[in-house]
Design an enzyme around this catalytic site. Structure first.
Site, PDB file in Angstrom:
ATOM      1  N   LYS A  32       0.805  -1.227   0.000  1.00  0.00           N
ATOM      2  CA  LYS A  32       0.000   0.000   0.000  1.00  0.00           C
ATOM      3  C   LYS A  32       0.837   1.275   0.000  1.00  0.00           C
ATOM      4  O   LYS A  32       0.387   2.315  -0.460  1.00  0.00           O
ATOM      5  CB  LYS A  32      -0.926   0.025   1.221  1.00  0.00           C
ATOM      6  CG  LYS A  32      -2.110  -0.930   1.122  1.00  0.00           C
ATOM      7  CD  LYS A  32      -2.983  -0.811   2.366  1.00  0.00           C
ATOM      8  CE  LYS A  32      -4.234  -1.629   2.221  1.00  0.00           C
ATOM      9  NZ  LYS A  32      -5.127  -1.507   3.375  1.00  0.00           N
ATOM     10  N   ASN A  80      -4.985   1.930  -1.611  1.00  0.00           N
ATOM     11  CA  ASN A  80      -5.460   0.550  -1.783  1.00  0.00           C
ATOM     12  C   ASN A  80      -6.135   0.323  -3.135  1.00  0.00           C
ATOM     13  O   ASN A  80      -6.504  -0.802  -3.466  1.00  0.00           O
ATOM     14  CB  ASN A  80      -6.407   0.131  -0.638  1.00  0.00           C
ATOM     15  CG  ASN A  80      -7.810   0.687  -0.799  1.00  0.00           C
ATOM     16  OD1 ASN A  80      -8.001   1.713  -1.440  1.00  0.00           O
ATOM     17  ND2 ASN A  80      -8.784   0.019  -0.222  1.00  0.00           N
ATOM     18  N   ASP A 101     -10.501   2.372   2.036  1.00  0.00           N
ATOM     19  CA  ASP A 101     -10.774   1.677   3.307  1.00  0.00           C
ATOM     20  C   ASP A 101     -11.606   2.552   4.252  1.00  0.00           C
ATOM     21  O   ASP A 101     -12.572   2.092   4.858  1.00  0.00           O
ATOM     22  CB  ASP A 101      -9.457   1.293   4.008  1.00  0.00           C
ATOM     23  CG  ASP A 101      -8.822   0.057   3.401  1.00  0.00           C
ATOM     24  OD1 ASP A 101      -9.557  -0.772   2.815  1.00  0.00           O
ATOM     25  OD2 ASP A 101      -7.587  -0.085   3.516  1.00  0.00           O
ATOM     26  N   GLY A 131      -5.480   1.861  17.181  1.00  0.00           N
ATOM     27  CA  GLY A 131      -4.645   1.468  16.063  1.00  0.00           C
ATOM     28  C   GLY A 131      -4.152   2.679  15.298  1.00  0.00           C
ATOM     29  O   GLY A 131      -4.813   3.735  15.288  1.00  0.00           O
ATOM     30  N   GLY A 139      -2.158   0.818   8.783  1.00  0.00           N
ATOM     31  CA  GLY A 139      -2.714   1.204   7.487  1.00  0.00           C
ATOM     32  C   GLY A 139      -4.213   1.451   7.534  1.00  0.00           C
ATOM     33  O   GLY A 139      -4.691   2.514   7.100  1.00  0.00           O
ATOM     34  N   ALA A 140      -4.977   0.492   8.048  1.00  0.00           N
ATOM     35  CA  ALA A 140      -6.434   0.629   8.049  1.00  0.00           C
ATOM     36  C   ALA A 140      -6.864   1.756   8.983  1.00  0.00           C
ATOM     37  O   ALA A 140      -7.759   2.553   8.652  1.00  0.00           O
ATOM     38  CB  ALA A 140      -7.072  -0.684   8.471  1.00  0.00           C
ATOM     39  N   ASN A 154      -2.775   3.982  20.516  1.00  0.00           N
ATOM     40  CA  ASN A 154      -1.881   2.923  20.018  1.00  0.00           C
ATOM     41  C   ASN A 154      -0.858   2.597  21.090  1.00  0.00           C
ATOM     42  O   ASN A 154      -0.526   3.448  21.918  1.00  0.00           O
ATOM     43  CB  ASN A 154      -1.140   3.376  18.748  1.00  0.00           C
ATOM     44  CG  ASN A 154      -0.678   2.198  17.898  1.00  0.00           C
ATOM     45  OD1 ASN A 154      -1.497   1.616  17.156  1.00  0.00           O
ATOM     46  ND2 ASN A 154       0.577   1.818  17.995  1.00  0.00           N
ATOM     47  N   ARG A 155      -0.399   1.340  21.072  1.00  0.00           N
ATOM     48  CA  ARG A 155       0.685   1.020  21.998  1.00  0.00           C
ATOM     49  C   ARG A 155       1.936   1.774  21.547  1.00  0.00           C
ATOM     50  O   ARG A 155       2.050   2.161  20.362  1.00  0.00           O
ATOM     51  CB  ARG A 155       0.925  -0.482  22.057  1.00  0.00           C
ATOM     52  CG  ARG A 155       1.344  -1.105  20.752  1.00  0.00           C
ATOM     53  CD  ARG A 155       1.534  -2.600  20.915  1.00  0.00           C
ATOM     54  NE  ARG A 155       1.828  -3.239  19.636  1.00  0.00           N
ATOM     55  CZ  ARG A 155       2.060  -4.518  19.490  1.00  0.00           C
ATOM     56  NH1 ARG A 155       2.029  -5.332  20.533  1.00  0.00           N
ATOM     57  NH2 ARG A 155       2.336  -5.030  18.313  1.00  0.00           N
ATOM     58  N   MET A 172      -8.255 -10.922  16.190  1.00  0.00           N
ATOM     59  CA  MET A 172      -8.437 -11.643  14.923  1.00  0.00           C
ATOM     60  C   MET A 172      -8.025 -13.108  15.106  1.00  0.00           C
ATOM     61  O   MET A 172      -7.105 -13.409  15.872  1.00  0.00           O
ATOM     62  CB  MET A 172      -7.558 -10.983  13.857  1.00  0.00           C
ATOM     63  CG  MET A 172      -7.772 -11.487  12.454  1.00  0.00           C
ATOM     64  SD  MET A 172      -6.873 -10.470  11.260  1.00  0.00           S
ATOM     65  CE  MET A 172      -5.201 -10.993  11.538  1.00  0.00           C
ATOM     66  N   GLY A 199     -16.321  -5.811  10.840  1.00  0.00           N
ATOM     67  CA  GLY A 199     -15.671  -5.244   9.663  1.00  0.00           C
ATOM     68  C   GLY A 199     -16.125  -5.801   8.327  1.00  0.00           C
ATOM     69  O   GLY A 199     -15.557  -5.444   7.287  1.00  0.00           O
TER      70      GLY A 199
HETATM   71  P1  NAP Z   1      -1.176  -2.825  10.235  1.00  0.00           P
HETATM   72  O1  NAP Z   1      -0.902  -1.694   9.337  1.00  0.00           O
HETATM   73  O2  NAP Z   1      -0.118  -3.867  10.435  1.00  0.00           O
HETATM   74  O3  NAP Z   1      -1.567  -2.205  11.677  1.00  0.00           O
HETATM   75  C1  NAP Z   1      -1.813  -3.043  12.773  1.00  0.00           C
HETATM   76  C2  NAP Z   1      -2.185  -2.189  13.984  1.00  0.00           C
HETATM   77  O4  NAP Z   1      -2.460  -3.081  15.089  1.00  0.00           O
HETATM   78  C3  NAP Z   1      -1.082  -1.267  14.462  1.00  0.00           C
HETATM   79  O5  NAP Z   1      -1.638  -0.113  15.060  1.00  0.00           O
HETATM   80  C4  NAP Z   1      -0.386  -2.131  15.527  1.00  0.00           C
HETATM   81  O6  NAP Z   1       0.383  -1.388  16.434  1.00  0.00           O
HETATM   82  C5  NAP Z   1      -1.581  -2.758  16.183  1.00  0.00           C
HETATM   83  N1  NAP Z   1      -1.275  -3.982  16.904  1.00  0.00           N
HETATM   84  C6  NAP Z   1      -0.880  -5.151  16.369  1.00  0.00           C
HETATM   85  N2  NAP Z   1      -0.704  -6.071  17.341  1.00  0.00           N
HETATM   86  C7  NAP Z   1      -1.012  -5.451  18.507  1.00  0.00           C
HETATM   87  C8  NAP Z   1      -1.056  -5.858  19.883  1.00  0.00           C
HETATM   88  N3  NAP Z   1      -0.734  -7.106  20.233  1.00  0.00           N
HETATM   89  N4  NAP Z   1      -1.435  -4.967  20.819  1.00  0.00           N
HETATM   90  C9  NAP Z   1      -1.789  -3.697  20.469  1.00  0.00           C
HETATM   91  N5  NAP Z   1      -1.772  -3.244  19.196  1.00  0.00           N
HETATM   92  C10 NAP Z   1      -1.393  -4.110  18.235  1.00  0.00           C
HETATM   93  O7  NAP Z   1      -2.471  -3.628   9.778  1.00  0.00           O
HETATM   94  P2  NAP Z   1      -3.791  -3.057   9.044  1.00  0.00           P
HETATM   95  O8  NAP Z   1      -3.654  -3.265   7.583  1.00  0.00           O
HETATM   96  O9  NAP Z   1      -4.054  -1.690   9.549  1.00  0.00           O
HETATM   97  O10 NAP Z   1      -4.889  -4.103   9.561  1.00  0.00           O
HETATM   98  C11 NAP Z   1      -5.328  -4.093  10.920  1.00  0.00           C
HETATM   99  C12 NAP Z   1      -6.534  -5.050  11.052  1.00  0.00           C
HETATM  100  O11 NAP Z   1      -7.606  -4.564  10.261  1.00  0.00           O
HETATM  101  C13 NAP Z   1      -6.272  -6.469  10.558  1.00  0.00           C
HETATM  102  O12 NAP Z   1      -6.920  -7.368  11.426  1.00  0.00           O
HETATM  103  C14 NAP Z   1      -6.934  -6.517   9.187  1.00  0.00           C
HETATM  104  O13 NAP Z   1      -7.397  -7.799   8.833  1.00  0.00           O
HETATM  105  C15 NAP Z   1      -8.122  -5.581   9.409  1.00  0.00           C
HETATM  106  N6  NAP Z   1      -8.593  -4.912   8.180  1.00  0.00           N
HETATM  107  C16 NAP Z   1      -9.923  -5.005   7.874  1.00  0.00           C
HETATM  108  C17 NAP Z   1     -10.408  -4.388   6.733  1.00  0.00           C
HETATM  109  C18 NAP Z   1     -11.870  -4.506   6.377  1.00  0.00           C
HETATM  110  O14 NAP Z   1     -12.243  -4.197   5.230  1.00  0.00           O
HETATM  111  N7  NAP Z   1     -12.725  -4.908   7.297  1.00  0.00           N
HETATM  112  C19 NAP Z   1      -9.537  -3.658   5.888  1.00  0.00           C
HETATM  113  C20 NAP Z   1      -8.182  -3.569   6.249  1.00  0.00           C
HETATM  114  C21 NAP Z   1      -7.726  -4.204   7.403  1.00  0.00           C
HETATM  115  P3  NAP Z   1       2.006  -1.390  16.271  1.00  0.00           P
HETATM  116  O15 NAP Z   1       2.260  -1.272  14.788  1.00  0.00           O
HETATM  117  O16 NAP Z   1       2.477  -0.217  17.024  1.00  0.00           O
HETATM  118  O17 NAP Z   1       2.468  -2.701  16.769  1.00  0.00           O
END
Ligand code: NAP
Length: 289
Positions: free
Chosen positions: A73, A94, A109, A133, A136-137, A157-158, A210, A257
């Site tokens: 992305k 995206n 998104d 969070g 990306g999302a 966010n952490r 998840m 979601g």
């Molecule tokens: P990403 O960019 O990797 O971001 C992940 C986020 O989760 C970051 O803020 C990360 O914080 C946090 N995180 C991860 N593990 C953690 C933990 N153990 N404790 C606390 N915070 C934690 O991923 P993304 O693309 O944004 O996706 C995030 C979620 O959204 C995924 O489950 C994905 O499947 C879902 N999603 C859904 C849709 C939809 O259409 N429904 C679309 C996109 C994504 P740090 O980076 O600081 O660790």
């Protein structure tokens, strides 16, 4: 699926890794079939691809466009000729439209999330939002929420990898929209609690909860949940995360979601084709609860 690939069939695709689990091919190919459009949509895993060569090849093949998922992305940005204002603020894309050799980048998104919020009977203008969070999302949701009139946004966010992005997001929102944004550390339980207590919307945009980690929730103490709070999770596997179960028990309105996924696709479809996706039929076929 398509019964007739012709010499004129246009290609669209999803790039990223992994991609084989995606339901986007089912969604778009069914839409093309229903509308009688001579297009097909496939998934390409980019793990072993030379990304720049791939993008130039897609242009040479005259694709109508493509979607991007992790980890592509951000790295697509340098290949784009144009960027929508929201995608520029988010810093990630995206959806790409290809027209006459030019690539235009969008991010749908946040649009998808805001549309699913509307379906749940809520408005982003109702009151403050707490968003967990800053990946990306979450970035896409934060920017779209601010652009669509959220009065106040607490980004939680952490203090890890995405912390600098949380700070950048809040700065961007405060500088470029009327929304007031701040950043709270997930570890600061008192501040998180206060933010949720004053919010009308709490959204989990982390991967916490998840599958297979279904016994996890980003909020360790749900006693701050209140009846005026809508709680949403952008996770759709499982359909009901532990966070949503906790929220339901506290009398909150909840949604997952699944429809964000549907509506981000609807927005991408519009960008590529200028036509409306037959969303209701797609919803019944692939997104029924
Ligand atoms: P990403 O960019 O990797 O971001 C992940 C986020 O989760 C970051 O803020 C990360 O914080 C946090 N995180 C991860 N593990 C953690 C933990 N153990 N404790 C606390 N915070 C934690 O991923 P993304 O693309 O944004 O996706 C995030 C979620 O959204 C995924 O489950 C994905 O499947 C879902 N999603 C859904 C849709 C939809 O259409 N429904 C679309 C996109 C994504 P740090 O980076 O600081 O660790």
């Amino acid at each position: 699926m398509h019964s007739a690939i012709t010499g004129h069939t246009r290609l669209g695709c999803l790039l990223g890794s992994p991609v084989s689990h995606s339901i986007s091919p089912m969604m778009y190919n069914e839409a093309f079939r229903l509308l009688g459009m001579d297009c097909v949509y496939l998934c390409f895993d980019t793990r072993n691809a030379e990304f720049g060569t791939l993008i130039h090849s897609l242009k040479d093949m005259n694709v109508f466009g493509f979607n991007l998922t992790m980890p592509d992305k951000e790295r697509i940005l340098e290949y784009l000729d144009e960027l929508s204002p929201a995608a520029r603020m988010i810093g990630a894309v995206n959806t790409v439209r290809h027209e006459n050799g030019r690539l235009s980048g969008y991010n749908t998104d946040g649009i998808g999330y805001l549309r699913s919020l509307k379906d749940s009977g809520c408005s982003i203008t109702d009151g403050p939002m707490t968003l967990i969070g800053a990946g990306g999302a979450a970035s896409s949701i934060a920017i779209q929420a601010a652009l669509d009139g959220a009065p106040r946004l607490h980004i939680v966010n952490r203090q890890g990898r995405s912390w600098p992005n949380a700070l950048r997001l809040a700065d961007t929102i405060n500088a470029q929209t009327a929304c007031q944004a701040d950043v709270i550390a997930l570890e600061d339980l008192t501040a998180v609690r206060l933010a949720i207590q004053e919010s009308t919307l709490l959204t989990n945009a982390t991967s916490v909860g998840m599958a297979p980690g279904t016994d996890c929730t980003p909020i360790s103490d749900p006693s701050c949940f209140h009846a005026g709070l809508t709680v949403s999770d952008i996770i759709y596997n499982p359909r009901k995360t532990l966070l949503l179960s906790q929220a339901e028990a506290a009398g909150c309105r909840t949604f997952n979601g699944l429809y964000m996924l549907l509506y981000q696709g609807e927005a991408a479809f519009r960008i590529w084709t200028g036509q409306e996706m037959p969303t209701e039929q797609i919803r019944q076929r692939f997104f029924s609860a």
